[in-house]
Scaffold this motif. Structure first.
Motif, PDB file in Angstrom:
ATOM      1  N   GLU A   1       0.802  -1.220   0.000  1.00  0.00           N
ATOM      2  CA  GLU A   1       0.000   0.000   0.000  1.00  0.00           C
ATOM      3  C   GLU A   1       0.839   1.275   0.000  1.00  0.00           C
ATOM      4  O   GLU A   1       0.298   2.367  -0.203  1.00  0.00           O
ATOM      5  N   ALA A   2       2.143   1.133   0.229  1.00  0.00           N
ATOM      6  CA  ALA A   2       3.002   2.319   0.171  1.00  0.00           C
ATOM      7  C   ALA A   2       3.218   2.797  -1.261  1.00  0.00           C
ATOM      8  O   ALA A   2       3.684   3.910  -1.483  1.00  0.00           O
TER       9      ALA A   2
ATOM     10  N   PRO B   1       1.888   4.121  -4.875  1.00  0.00           N
ATOM     11  CA  PRO B   1       0.687   4.809  -5.374  1.00  0.00           C
ATOM     12  C   PRO B   1      -0.225   3.854  -6.125  1.00  0.00           C
ATOM     13  O   PRO B   1       0.230   2.961  -6.848  1.00  0.00           O
ATOM     14  N   ALA B   2      -1.529   4.052  -5.979  1.00  0.00           N
ATOM     15  CA  ALA B   2      -2.508   3.159  -6.597  1.00  0.00           C
ATOM     16  C   ALA B   2      -2.415   3.177  -8.115  1.00  0.00           C
ATOM     17  O   ALA B   2      -2.844   2.222  -8.777  1.00  0.00           O
ATOM     18  N   ALA B   3      -1.846   4.238  -8.678  1.00  0.00           N
ATOM     19  CA  ALA B   3      -1.729   4.338 -10.131  1.00  0.00           C
ATOM     20  C   ALA B   3      -0.734   3.320 -10.702  1.00  0.00           C
ATOM     21  O   ALA B   3      -0.756   3.046 -11.903  1.00  0.00           O
ATOM     22  N   VAL B   4       0.130   2.779  -9.871  1.00  0.00           N
ATOM     23  CA  VAL B   4       1.120   1.801 -10.338  1.00  0.00           C
ATOM     24  C   VAL B   4       0.488   0.418 -10.309  1.00  0.00           C
ATOM     25  O   VAL B   4       0.172  -0.121  -9.252  1.00  0.00           O
ATOM     26  N   GLU B   5       0.299  -0.157 -11.484  1.00  0.00           N
ATOM     27  CA  GLU B   5      -0.327  -1.464 -11.589  1.00  0.00           C
ATOM     28  C   GLU B   5       0.686  -2.601 -11.491  1.00  0.00           C
ATOM     29  O   GLU B   5       0.427  -3.640 -10.883  1.00  0.00           O
TER      30      GLU B   5
ATOM     31  N   PRO C   1      13.314   4.984  -1.119  1.00  0.00           N
ATOM     32  CA  PRO C   1      13.420   4.805   0.344  1.00  0.00           C
ATOM     33  C   PRO C   1      12.831   3.492   0.838  1.00  0.00           C
ATOM     34  O   PRO C   1      13.199   3.005   1.910  1.00  0.00           O
ATOM     35  N   HIS C   2      11.916   2.900   0.074  1.00  0.00           N
ATOM     36  CA  HIS C   2      11.349   1.603   0.452  1.00  0.00           C
ATOM     37  C   HIS C   2      12.200   0.447  -0.067  1.00  0.00           C
ATOM     38  O   HIS C   2      12.344  -0.577   0.597  1.00  0.00           O
ATOM     39  N   LEU C   3      12.757   0.626  -1.270  1.00  0.00           N
ATOM     40  CA  LEU C   3      13.468  -0.476  -1.901  1.00  0.00           C
ATOM     41  C   LEU C   3      14.889  -0.643  -1.377  1.00  0.00           C
ATOM     42  O   LEU C   3      15.393  -1.764  -1.257  1.00  0.00           O
TER      43      LEU C   3
END
Length: 316
Positions: A138-139, A141-145, A259-261
């Protein structure tokens, strides 16, 4: 006297060898998910030296002390499918012998070359290629499929800023993604709740990044801990995009993933080596003896080594 000598040779020597072997890297290192790979380590003694307190050692840190050194090599189980067959081995800079703190009762030095070996082995195995959607959840963006990363060259560790500082370099990371450009633009304009057109877009970007971090010790002194800066320095080149006017926004989207990866790719490798302890119980046949290891430890990073030094006490 001869019987006593034989007894000493027969029992003390194997016990000493077993005790010293406690300081060697584990024969295998299991990296947890998302890397999910096991690396093998081949280690052999390269130096064993003990010195009395008479000042004849030539090294203050070795007076009334000893040093045990190992040469070690990390070996991946297999080659990742995206790794070329003719790829070269890990970077090796070489270094002088580590200079320990003479006031510390116990110290461990891990060379940057060995950390880079672990990065290379994890990369060579293909474990650093991952599904970004699965990793970020969920971190993202929803636009990334859909999104995935292919790390095309191994990370490296470098000197950082300050006594506990370290820098990690990660170059040639290929990011491929499928993005709903309509949802992306609506989110940027604040119109996310309105009806927006579905505009699928495939993108490909290449990322190179450097990130500062600080080193510390786990509470029990058994492992290193890496704390990454939340703002890595990134260079993003969008090499393929279906809608060029959105190239800068898509570059920012890719940068926002880092920052997440970065912790997922680097943290478990950089901290995989455990700070050794001596299992006294197994040496003397006792089941209730606590292992003796690092306590009240401090970490420092030089241009060649990560040091963990402190007292040598039972781990209760």
């Amino acid at each position: 006297e001869a019987i006593l000598q034989d007894k000493v040779r027969g029992e003390i020597a194997p016990m000493l060898e077993e005790a010293l072997a406690n300081f060697a890297p584990a024969p295998s290192i299991a990296l947890p998910a998302p890397l999910g790979v096991e690396l093998s380590a081949a280690a052999q003694f390269s130096q064993i030296e003990f010195c009395g307190a008479n000042g004849s050692c030539g090294d203050e840190a070795l007076e009334d002390a000893g040093i045990v050194a190992f040469d070690a090599q990390m070996v991946p189980a297999e080659r990742g499918e995206n790794v070329p067959a003719d790829v070269r081995g890990p970077i090796f800079r070489g270094s002088e012998f580590p200079q320990f703190n003479a006031d510390a009762g116990f110290g461990v030095a891990i060379s940057d070359d060995f950390i880079n070996q672990m990065f290379w082995a994890a990369w060579y195995s293909g474990a650093m290629d991952m599904d970004v959607v699965e990793q970020m959840g969920e971190a993202l963006p929803a636009a990334v499929e859909e999104a995935s990363v292919n790390v095309m060259s191994p990370p490296v560790v470098m000197p950082g800023t300050g006594a506990t500082g370290v820098m990690f370099g990660l170059g040639n990371v290929r990011v491929t993604a499928r993005v709903d450009a309509g949802a992306l633009m609506a989110g940027m304009s604040g119109a996310a709740g309105e009806d927006v057109p579905y505009i699928p877009m495939d993108i490909e970007a290449t990322v190179s990044t450097r990130v500062d971090a600080t080193l510390s010790l786990a509470a029990d002194g058994s492992k290193l801990v890496v704390n990454f800066d939340s703002q890595p320095e990134a260079f993003v080149e969008v090499s393929r995009v279906d809608n060029s006017p959105l190239a800068s926004e898509l570059g920012a989207l890719v940068s926002g993933m880092l920052p997440h990866l970065i912790p997922a790719l680097l943290a478990d490798v950089a901290t995989a080596v455990e700070i050794p302890a001596v299992d006294v119980g197994s040496l003397v046949g006792a089941t209730d003896a606590a292992p003796i290891g690092l306590e009240n430890g401090q970490v420092r990073h030089t241009s060649d080594y990560i040091f963990a030094e402190g007292d040598f006490n039972p781990r209760l």
